[in-house]
Write an enzyme that holds these catalytic residues in place. Sequence first.
Site, PDB file in Angstrom:
ATOM      1  N   GLU A  46       0.868  -1.176   0.000  1.00 57.78           N
ATOM      2  CA  GLU A  46       0.000   0.000   0.000  1.00 57.78           C
ATOM      3  C   GLU A  46       0.902   1.222   0.000  1.00 57.78           C
ATOM      4  O   GLU A  46       1.622   1.458   0.961  1.00 57.78           O
ATOM      5  CB  GLU A  46      -0.784   0.016   1.305  1.00 57.78           C
ATOM      6  CG  GLU A  46      -2.267  -0.058   1.177  1.00 57.78           C
ATOM      7  CD  GLU A  46      -2.876  -0.014   2.568  1.00 57.78           C
ATOM      8  OE1 GLU A  46      -2.781   1.035   3.227  1.00 57.78           O
ATOM      9  OE2 GLU A  46      -3.409  -1.054   2.996  1.00 57.78           O
ATOM     10  N   ASP A  57      -5.048   9.880  10.249  1.00 62.81           N
ATOM     11  CA  ASP A  57      -3.760   9.322  10.640  1.00 62.81           C
ATOM     12  C   ASP A  57      -3.214   9.882  11.938  1.00 62.81           C
ATOM     13  O   ASP A  57      -3.364  11.061  12.239  1.00 62.81           O
ATOM     14  CB  ASP A  57      -2.736   9.554   9.521  1.00 62.81           C
ATOM     15  CG  ASP A  57      -2.991   8.620   8.344  1.00 62.81           C
ATOM     16  OD1 ASP A  57      -2.914   7.395   8.555  1.00 62.81           O
ATOM     17  OD2 ASP A  57      -3.284   9.112   7.241  1.00 62.81           O
TER      18      ASP A  57
END
Lengths: 257, 392
Positions: A46, A57
């Site tokens: 990824e 995040d």
Amino acid sequence: MNRIDELFKNKDGNILSIYFTAGFPKLDDTIRIMEAIEEAGADIIEIGIPYSDPVADGPTIQDSNNVALNNGMTLKLLFTQLEGLRSKLNIPVVLMGYLNPIVQYGMEAFCKKCQEVGVDGVIIPDLPMQQYTDAYKELFDTYNLRNTFLISPQTSEERIREIDSKTDGFIYMVSSASITGAKKEVSPEQIAYFERVRDMGLKNPRLIGFGISDKASFTTASTYSHGAIIGSAFINVVREAKSLKEEIKTYIKGVIS
Amino acid sequence: MIKIDENGFYGDFGGAYIPEMLYPNIEELRENYEQIMASEAFKEEFDRLLKDYVGRPTPLFFAERLSKEYGAKIYLKREDLCHTGAHKINNTIGQIILAKKLNKKRIIAETGAGQHGVATATVCALMGMECTVYMGAIDMERQKPNVERMRILGATVVPANSGSKTLKDATNEAMRQWINNPVDTHYIIGSVVGPHPYPEMVARFQSVISAEIKTQLLEKEGKDSPDIVVACVGGGSNAAGAFFHYYNDEKVRLIAVEAAGLGVSSGKSAATTQLGKPGILHGSKTLLMQTEDGQVVEPHSISAGLDYPGIGPVHAHLFASGRGEFLAVEDEDAMKAGIELSRLEGIIPAIESAHALSALNQLKFKASDIIVINLSGRGDKDLETYIKWGNY
Ligand SMILES: Cc1ncc(COP(=O)(O)O)c(C=O)c1O
């Protein structure tokens, strides 16, 4: 055939997907890191497209995004780095990025370029399902890209089923109510959630991500799903690495051995 | 008011571009806010607190000397007289009642200058709710008195250390913490930004501003609409409130004033409609200052409250549709307008509001025109900036 489809056809468990941020720690590390991940035996890569405002995040990936942007990484440059990818690597590749940089690049141009360089799937955490089906699904199909949606412990059964019906590839199970970041242990509540989703009989395979960091958490996650995704913990390995390739291999082998 | 469509769009702008982890939170809000806001219990509590606690209605003041200076009939809507010193509290009162009705136990908020943070900490103290405010580390340094005000009120102030360490990063941090605490926490957003239903909900809480202007103007002028309404735009909540009941009255000119910083083309500006392109930030599609690569650009304004790289989707729509007129005022001109109002009317305005005042120098109008300027806040919080600037 799409490499993600192929992977899940041939392997039904213990699938390891590794996330890293393009342009981190150095601008031109991308291919080197990808080679090491494939050689070490992981199953999916990824690649994070860095963004100034990564809302889902935690600090580790926020920081890798910042460093990458300061290094000069852009989506355009990433595609340039990925040219010729398929003469070197066979592993399925997924691009993960927030919607704005992709929309500025142009969604169709983006999908086309993904197919050209050999990207197999996309994860856009802030792209709502409705928007995807209304505006982009046809494009994704045209360019043979798999789109992955996230689900969390708070996602209702009804919505999980809807997501399952609109996903092809795999479902990304966010392991707990949280942003990305390495965590300690898997709690009983998380296990209950993993079991609940496992028992729903979804058509798509499931990978568990967020907070997976080592052999123990990978093994636990894999018990309840088709495998797991490691992000922040891998970023920490890469950040500290003196010999990038060696240390990536040692780390990944430690997780899947 | 302007109607949003079922997906929360004003024309091309708005929507809810959020990670799936936030979907249940937003869905809960979306499914409940209209019904709660329409209930008698809510309206009673909201109206009572606005009156007895905030001090509404705020006066509509005829600024005689300012009017003479500019050659028009100028009224000031005195949001500076609200408790805590700005319009921000209209929204936090509304949202804290909503949060209680949703059985939330904790409140989180972002703040730039600290005005919204103070307004949030204030209503949390009033309601006995736990409060955490995220604030860019750089803003905490720039706005120390407001940090201490929040702490005195019992709030925890957490520095946002990511990215540019200012308002947009504080907003990111608040959204992250909402992802981490999805069940018992309500996020009080401070402007008409964020994912649907926030922009529409905040605009409705702020709409009390133009509702009062209508009543007050009718009393003073025998008609309830002015020729021109002027307001500054950071995210755009005070402007949305001041414009709200005039959107469909095409005779009323709606003037939105953005911060030009050191000049629109200086590279240090916050004039979003001039410098931005359509993009996605903090959950909505809007006009956004960004690089060619889609990275969000750090804005600049002398006024922390206007220092935001986007604008609320309702304003992006006003701009794109031509219904609103957008002006940009530079730091220096805003400071001068602030001093001018202090000298002519004995009111030291917030520097955000001073941007709206300075628009008088750019606007074309007739001597008979009635102009309402929304004076969104008072200048107490900006004393240090006035002192540093020094030209008075
Ligand atoms: C006095 C005042 N006016 C205006 C603003 C800008 O916000 P908005 O554009 O949402 O009204 C602020 C924000 O802090 C403020 O404190």
